[in-house]
Motif scaffolding. Structure first.
Motif, PDB file in Angstrom:
ATOM      1  N   ARG A   1      11.469 -10.391   7.582  1.00  0.00           N
ATOM      2  CA  ARG A   1      10.283 -11.255   7.671  1.00  0.00           C
ATOM      3  C   ARG A   1      10.098 -12.088   6.410  1.00  0.00           C
ATOM      4  O   ARG A   1      10.417 -11.654   5.311  1.00  0.00           O
ATOM      5  CB  ARG A   1       9.027 -10.425   7.890  1.00  0.00           C
ATOM      6  N   TYR A   2       9.548 -13.296   6.628  1.00  0.00           N
ATOM      7  CA  TYR A   2       9.184 -14.170   5.521  1.00  0.00           C
ATOM      8  C   TYR A   2       7.803 -14.739   5.807  1.00  0.00           C
ATOM      9  O   TYR A   2       7.326 -14.713   6.946  1.00  0.00           O
ATOM     10  CB  TYR A   2      10.201 -15.318   5.346  1.00  0.00           C
ATOM     11  N   ALA A   3       7.148 -15.255   4.766  1.00  0.00           N
ATOM     12  CA  ALA A   3       5.837 -15.893   4.942  1.00  0.00           C
ATOM     13  C   ALA A   3       5.596 -16.900   3.830  1.00  0.00           C
ATOM     14  O   ALA A   3       5.870 -16.634   2.660  1.00  0.00           O
ATOM     15  CB  ALA A   3       4.719 -14.856   4.956  1.00  0.00           C
TER      16      ALA A   3
ATOM     17  N   THR B   1       5.056 -17.947   9.199  1.00  0.00           N
ATOM     18  CA  THR B   1       5.731 -16.657   9.088  1.00  0.00           C
ATOM     19  C   THR B   1       6.768 -16.537  10.194  1.00  0.00           C
ATOM     20  O   THR B   1       6.701 -17.241  11.199  1.00  0.00           O
ATOM     21  CB  THR B   1       4.728 -15.487   9.152  1.00  0.00           C
ATOM     22  N   GLY B   2       7.720 -15.662  10.011  1.00  0.00           N
ATOM     23  CA  GLY B   2       8.731 -15.440  11.032  1.00  0.00           C
ATOM     24  C   GLY B   2       9.742 -14.416  10.585  1.00  0.00           C
ATOM     25  O   GLY B   2       9.601 -13.789   9.532  1.00  0.00           O
ATOM     26  N   VAL B   3      10.770 -14.255  11.399  1.00  0.00           N
ATOM     27  CA  VAL B   3      11.856 -13.317  11.133  1.00  0.00           C
ATOM     28  C   VAL B   3      13.164 -14.098  11.142  1.00  0.00           C
ATOM     29  O   VAL B   3      13.376 -14.956  11.996  1.00  0.00           O
ATOM     30  CB  VAL B   3      11.909 -12.199  12.199  1.00  0.00           C
ATOM     31  N   VAL B   4      14.026 -13.809  10.179  1.00  0.00           N
ATOM     32  CA  VAL B   4      15.364 -14.395  10.148  1.00  0.00           C
ATOM     33  C   VAL B   4      16.313 -13.380  10.776  1.00  0.00           C
ATOM     34  O   VAL B   4      16.365 -12.218  10.354  1.00  0.00           O
ATOM     35  CB  VAL B   4      15.799 -14.735   8.709  1.00  0.00           C
TER      36      VAL B   4
ATOM     37  N   GLU C   1      -4.902 -20.993  10.504  1.00  0.00           N
ATOM     38  CA  GLU C   1      -4.049 -20.431  11.551  1.00  0.00           C
ATOM     39  C   GLU C   1      -2.707 -19.970  10.990  1.00  0.00           C
ATOM     40  O   GLU C   1      -2.256 -20.453   9.957  1.00  0.00           O
ATOM     41  CB  GLU C   1      -3.790 -21.462  12.652  1.00  0.00           C
ATOM     42  N   THR C   2      -2.081 -19.032  11.716  1.00  0.00           N
ATOM     43  CA  THR C   2      -0.743 -18.574  11.391  1.00  0.00           C
ATOM     44  C   THR C   2       0.213 -19.119  12.434  1.00  0.00           C
ATOM     45  O   THR C   2      -0.003 -18.936  13.628  1.00  0.00           O
ATOM     46  CB  THR C   2      -0.674 -17.035  11.364  1.00  0.00           C
ATOM     47  N   THR C   3       1.256 -19.811  11.979  1.00  0.00           N
ATOM     48  CA  THR C   3       2.288 -20.344  12.862  1.00  0.00           C
ATOM     49  C   THR C   3       3.515 -19.469  12.720  1.00  0.00           C
ATOM     50  O   THR C   3       4.008 -19.255  11.606  1.00  0.00           O
ATOM     51  CB  THR C   3       2.627 -21.798  12.485  1.00  0.00           C
ATOM     52  N   THR C   4       4.022 -18.950  13.835  1.00  0.00           N
ATOM     53  CA  THR C   4       5.219 -18.119  13.818  1.00  0.00           C
ATOM     54  C   THR C   4       6.428 -18.986  14.103  1.00  0.00           C
ATOM     55  O   THR C   4       6.461 -19.727  15.087  1.00  0.00           O
ATOM     56  CB  THR C   4       5.121 -16.992  14.862  1.00  0.00           C
ATOM     57  N   HIS C   5       7.406 -18.890  13.224  1.00  0.00           N
ATOM     58  CA  HIS C   5       8.642 -19.673  13.369  1.00  0.00           C
ATOM     59  C   HIS C   5       9.816 -18.780  12.982  1.00  0.00           C
ATOM     60  O   HIS C   5      10.092 -18.565  11.802  1.00  0.00           O
ATOM     61  CB  HIS C   5       8.578 -20.914  12.484  1.00  0.00           C
ATOM     62  N   ASP C   6      10.488 -18.216  13.990  1.00  0.00           N
ATOM     63  CA  ASP C   6      11.643 -17.367  13.743  1.00  0.00           C
ATOM     64  C   ASP C   6      12.885 -18.228  13.548  1.00  0.00           C
ATOM     65  O   ASP C   6      13.047 -19.272  14.197  1.00  0.00           O
ATOM     66  CB  ASP C   6      11.868 -16.406  14.906  1.00  0.00           C
TER      67      ASP C   6
END
Length: 166
Positions: free
Chosen positions: A51-53, A14-17, A89-94
């Motif tokens: 946000r995307y996931a 998940t992350g934010v563009v 687990e959740t990996t955050t990648h903006d």
């Protein structure tokens, strides 16, 4: 004979563009593909908050990148980063277009500017595969500008007319 079925929850990316002004971007396509590439990429769109996931992803290594705007060609090296997914687990990648470092220069051959050359910058020590790859193109005077996320050693590949130079 025993028959064993293993169920997996998988993981989440998940992350934010964000754009170059660090503002969240709605309705942007984000692409994800397994490393090494196997089949076509999966896509999702960002919500109103940018946000995307990608959910229920099998553990492993993936490449995540923003799709080109305006229907431009997909350059699989430009702005992509490798992301590790772990079980449960959740990996955050903006995906942030605002670079921390701006590098400028010129491409010259025999002292003369080289126009329209593609440049690929990848972090690494030169002894392993390049990662965190960014791209740029030289203008008519051979000038280029590229945004980099980290200081350090980079490998550079220049392509021109089908030839590649390291």
């Amino acid at each position: 004979d025993d028959f064993v079925i293993k169920l997996s929850r998988g993981g989440t990316i998940t992350g934010v563009v964000r754009d170059a002004q660090r503002q969240p971007q709605a309705n942007v396509q984000v692409l994800m593909t397994k490393v090494p590439m196997a089949g076509g990429p999966q896509t999702v769109s960002t919500g109103a908050d940018g946000r995307y996931a990608f959910e229920k992803i099998a553990p492993g290594e993936y490449m995540v990148l923003r799709a080109p705007t305006g229907g431009g060609p997909l350059m699989l090296f430009g702005g992509m980063k490798q992301v590790t997914v772990r079980e449960g687990e959740t990996t955050t990648h903006d995906l942030d277009e605002a670079a921390k470092i701006t590098l400028t220069g010129r491409v010259l051959k025999g002292g003369q500017p080289v126009a329209n050359a593609m440049l690929f910058f990848g972090s690494g020590d030169g002894n392993s595969a390049m990662t965190d790859i960014k791209q740029s193109r030289s203008d008519a005077e051979g000038r280029y500008q590229v945004g980099l996320d980290n200081a350090g050693t980079y490998g550079v590949v220049v392509t021109l007319g089908g030839g590649m130079f390291g």
